[in-house]
Design an enzyme around this catalytic site. Structure first.
Site, PDB file in Angstrom:
ATOM      1  CB  THR A 120      -0.910   0.015   1.244  1.00  0.00           C
ATOM      2  OG1 THR A 120      -1.701  -1.172   1.262  1.00  0.00           O
ATOM      3  CG2 THR A 120      -1.810   1.232   1.244  1.00  0.00           C
ATOM      4  CE1 TYR A 143     -16.065  -0.222  -5.995  1.00  0.00           C
ATOM      5  CE2 TYR A 143     -16.147  -1.864  -7.739  1.00  0.00           C
ATOM      6  CZ  TYR A 143     -16.641  -0.709  -7.151  1.00  0.00           C
ATOM      7  OH  TYR A 143     -17.697  -0.057  -7.728  1.00  0.00           O
ATOM      8  CE1 TYR A 198      -2.013  -5.018   5.036  1.00  0.00           C
ATOM      9  CE2 TYR A 198      -1.415  -4.372   2.814  1.00  0.00           C
ATOM     10  CZ  TYR A 198      -1.704  -4.037   4.114  1.00  0.00           C
ATOM     11  OH  TYR A 198      -1.688  -2.715   4.499  1.00  0.00           O
ATOM     12  NE  ARG A 239      -4.833   2.105   2.766  1.00  0.00           N
ATOM     13  CZ  ARG A 239      -4.263   3.128   2.149  1.00  0.00           C
ATOM     14  NH1 ARG A 239      -4.670   3.481   0.944  1.00  0.00           N
ATOM     15  NH2 ARG A 239      -3.292   3.798   2.714  1.00  0.00           N
ATOM     16  CE  LYS A 273       1.067  -4.584   6.568  1.00  0.00           C
ATOM     17  NZ  LYS A 273       1.406  -3.611   5.498  1.00  0.00           N
ATOM     18  CB  ILE A 287       4.745  -5.436   7.317  1.00  0.00           C
ATOM     19  CG1 ILE A 287       5.266  -6.877   7.150  1.00  0.00           C
ATOM     20  CG2 ILE A 287       4.839  -4.679   5.993  1.00  0.00           C
ATOM     21  CD1 ILE A 287       4.526  -7.716   6.140  1.00  0.00           C
TER      22      ILE A 287
END
Length: 294
Positions: free
Chosen positions: A46, A109, A134, A139, A162, A205
């Protein structure tokens, strides 16, 4: 298979005055992170603005970073997409270029089901390069449920996760499951680093490790050595920096922090914008407090 232990740095992507990637700055930036104690470098997560980087830029910069690192630390390349076929292609590219692994965000999305998450990671893992899943639902709009983490561990090639869900109960459930099934877990929240390692995580991370790699590496090492009293003190000391790095959407503050350190990484590409003045002053004050800048 543990890809790394300690601080994996979620790298920004430096853009020059011409709008393209500045490889001179990228070289200096890589050295800054490695000399600061980074355990792994993670481009094009990201923080690296992958949504606005072209395929040619992605491939050239990935190859450059891998060559510059020269196996001193693992390079784990962001390879996420809401198109499973494209994520697979990214993973193949990373493998061909010599990356040590890929970081693959859940499909965003589209908002697939938990079964869709499993099928997505099964498909990407067929590229034959180690995968760290992840989870960042703020997000993506998709959360990897704890029960799904158990299923992820059964996929050949998925070696870690993550976790950036932001919910502490969820975080603890996932940590428990990862310990039971042998799946490496990394905190995706800088502010939870000490807690995460205490719960069995292999590290973090980190966005904060961009301006403060030495401090984040020290934090991890204190935890690994069992000195949680000093670790907690350092975690608290770092908290204002961490908060200021997320007072606007990542990586806007992270890029500003690197500029304040003297790395001309440029501003993010639209639709991300320059950091607002009052937020910049807050970030600058936090960096001064830690002695990162004068």
């Amino acid at each position: 298979m543990t890809l790394f232990k300690g601080v994996g740095v979620a790298m920004v992507t430096p853009f020059g005055n011409d709008g393209g990637i500045d490889y001179g700055v990228l070289k200096e930036y890589v050295e800054h992170l490695i000399s600061g104690g980074a355990s792994a470098l993670i481009p094009f997560g990201t923080t690296g603005e992958p949504a606005t980087v072209t395929a040619a830029e992605y491939e050239k910069a990935t190859a450059f970073i891998i060559k510059q690192v020269n196996k001193r630390v693992p390079v784990i390349v962001g390879a996420g997409s809401n198109n499973t076929a494209l994520a697979y292609d990214h993973a193949l590219t990373a493998k061909r270029l010599g990356a040590d692994g890929v970081l693959v965000v859940t499909p965003y999305y589209n908002k697939c089901t938990q079964n869709g998450i499993i099928e997505h990671y099964k498909a990407v893992a067929k590229a034959g390069i180690p995968v760290i899943a992840y989870n960042v639902p703020s997000r993506t709009g998709v959360n990897i449920a704890p029960a799904t983490v158990r299923r992820l561990a059964e996929i050949n090639g998925v070696v870690g996760i993550k976790e950036a869900n932001g919910n502490m109960d969820h975080f603890m459930q996932v940590a428990k499951i990862c310990g039971e099934v042998g799946l490496d877990m990394y905190s995706g929240e800088d502010g939870l680093t000490a807690v995460a390692i205490m719960l069995g995580c292999k590290g973090v991370i980190s966005v904060a490790a961009n301006p403060a790699p030495k401090q984040m590496a020290e934090l991890c090492n204190l935890c690994f050595n069992g000195d949680y009293q000093k670790a907690v003190q350092l975690q608290f000391k770092l908290q204002e920096l961490i908060d200021s790095l997320f007072c606007e959407v990542n990586p806007i503050p992270a890029k500003k922090a690197m500029q304040l350190l003297g790395f001309e990484v440029g501003t993010p590409r639209l639709p991300l914008t320059e950091m607002e003045k009052d937020h910049t002053e807050r970030l600058k004050a936090a960096m001064c407090e830690l002695g990162l800048i004068a």
